[in-house]
Design an enzyme around this catalytic site. Structure first.
Site, short mmCIF file in Angstrom:
data_model
loop_
_atom_site.label_atom_id
_atom_site.label_comp_id
_atom_site.label_asym_id
_atom_site.label_seq_id
_atom_site.Cartn_x
_atom_site.Cartn_y
_atom_site.Cartn_z
N ARG A 21 39.30 36.48 45.66
CA ARG A 21 39.46 35.34 46.32
C ARG A 21 40.42 35.33 47.13
O ARG A 21 40.58 34.64 48.37
CB ARG A 21 40.08 34.36 44.93
CG ARG A 21 40.50 32.88 45.39
CD ARG A 21 40.96 32.37 44.28
NE ARG A 21 41.41 30.77 44.48
CZ ARG A 21 42.45 30.42 44.85
NH1 ARG A 21 43.55 31.32 44.92
NH2 ARG A 21 42.89 29.28 45.10
N ARG A 25 40.19 34.14 51.10
CA ARG A 25 40.78 33.11 51.58
C ARG A 25 41.74 33.52 52.91
O ARG A 25 41.91 32.84 53.81
CB ARG A 25 41.43 32.30 50.59
CG ARG A 25 40.47 31.78 49.62
CD ARG A 25 40.82 30.51 48.74
NE ARG A 25 39.88 29.73 48.25
CZ ARG A 25 39.77 28.60 47.56
NH1 ARG A 25 40.77 27.82 47.95
NH2 ARG A 25 38.79 28.08 47.17
N SER A 73 29.14 55.66 41.43
CA SER A 73 28.05 56.05 42.29
C SER A 73 28.12 57.50 42.61
O SER A 73 29.14 58.25 42.88
CB SER A 73 28.19 55.43 43.72
OG SER A 73 27.27 55.89 44.76
N ASP A 127 44.51 50.66 32.70
CA ASP A 127 45.39 51.90 32.34
C ASP A 127 46.90 52.06 32.95
O ASP A 127 47.76 52.64 32.43
CB ASP A 127 44.77 53.19 32.34
CG ASP A 127 43.38 53.35 31.51
OD1 ASP A 127 43.48 52.72 30.29
OD2 ASP A 127 42.59 53.91 32.14
N MET A 169 42.76 52.03 24.58
CA MET A 169 42.26 52.64 25.66
C MET A 169 43.36 53.43 26.21
O MET A 169 44.48 53.23 26.00
CB MET A 169 41.89 51.78 26.87
CG MET A 169 40.16 51.23 26.21
SD MET A 169 39.54 50.44 27.47
CE MET A 169 37.65 50.35 27.05
#
Length: 319
Positions: A21, A25, A73, A127, A169
């Site tokens: 955002r 903006r 990817s 993390d 985690m």
């Protein structure tokens, strides 16, 4: 620079939407077109670009996850894949790119910078393991989520007079475990960066029970060992009924905290400002309360250590 693009990559983090955002903006405020790239670097290779408007980023500042989605990817990691990505950006006349994500995402940003694309990175990782910035977007929300969950676990631990091991985690990094452990008053915090002695921990738990405490909470980062394995070891050494709770991906989701939203807004705006000023190959971060520019090459020169003062504080308060 008339047109820029923004993507999110790697693991999602609360506050990514607030950063998107801010990028959109701020760019529109400065009269620059903005394109969003769906599904990270994979989406870039597939040409998944779409124009972003004020309406595109309306009512998202409070939402977790990322409206641009994210994907890993393998193709982009190759020389051919990176050259193909450059081709897509040039085909769409993209003059600059903002990459929001963690270590792998920022490395991808640096690869594009080396190939002549103007790139600015924004650190977003629960993390908090990215060097060059005190905090990454999503970290504050994650430790608040862990504290919220442990407060609930503590209720049942007290009722049943049990010891609980909570796995959080952090495969290579103990920032979540350390900060959240201090926040909830854990009896032990076990992280990859600090050696630990299970026998010493067990003796301390026994002493804690002897002075009248009816439960204990231990926090372990997933990179050390599983919560289930640690619970078995603690029960074997103490004889106390011990349960394990794995918080898992709950730590990544949810409404971002006010601190993460503010950080995301500041970093998103700064990223656009730096691109329009002709900067590239940098990450925008925060040190103290100041927004700083860090060369991406410096980000990868070393791992981000735990704060020694917090490690010592945890040691003193867990007696």
């Amino acid at each position: 620079m008339k047109r820029i693009a923004v993507l999110t990559s790697g693991g999602d983090a609360p506050g990514m939407n607030a950063a998107i955002r801010a990028v959109v903006r701020r760019a529109l405020y400065d009269g620059v077109e903005v394109y969003g790239i769906d599904r990270g670097f994979q989406g870039l290779l597939e040409g998944r670009l779409k124009p972003m408007t004020l309406g595109s980023v309306g009512d998202i500042v409070h939402r977790g996850g990322t409206i641009l989605q994210t994907a890993r990817s393998e193709a982009f990691k190759t020389e051919a894949g990176q050259e193909a990505a450059v081709g897509v950006l040039r085909e769409h006349a993209i003059g600059g790119l903002v990459v929001i994500g963690g270590d792998g995402s920022l490395r991808g940003a640096e690869a594009l910078h080396r190939r002549g694309i103007a790139v600015v990175g924004i650190p977003a990782s629960i993390d908090n393991d990215i060097a060059g910035t005190d905090e990454s977007i999503g970290f504050d929300t994650a430790i608040n989520t862990v504290a919220w969950a442990i407060d609930k676990i503590r209720d049942t631990a007290t009722s049943h007079e049990r010891t609980f091991v909570v796995e959080v985690m952090g495969r290579r990094s103990g920032h979540i475990a350390l900060w959240a452990g201090l926040a909830v008053g854990a009896e032990a915090i076990i992280v990859p960066e600090v050696p630990f002695d299970l026998d010493a921990i067990a003796r301390r738990l026994i002493q804690t029970k002897e002075r009248g405490k009816r439960h204990s909470i231990l926090i372990v980062a997933e990179g050390v060992m599983s919560g289930a394995a640690l619970a078995k070891e603690i029960e074997r050494r103490t004889g106390f009924e011990t349960r394990a709770s794995v918080l898992g991906h709950i730590q990544r989701g949810g409404t971002p905290s006010a601190r993460d939203r503010l950080l995301a807004g500041r970093l998103g705006s700064r990223a656009v400002e730096r691109l329009l000023a002709g900067q590239s190959g940098i990450m925008v971060g925060i040190r103290g309360e100041a927004i700083v520019d860090v060369p991406l090459a410096d980000v990868f020169r070393g791992e981000k250590p735990l704060m020694a003062s917090l490690i010592e504080l945890a040691r003193m308060l867990s007696i």
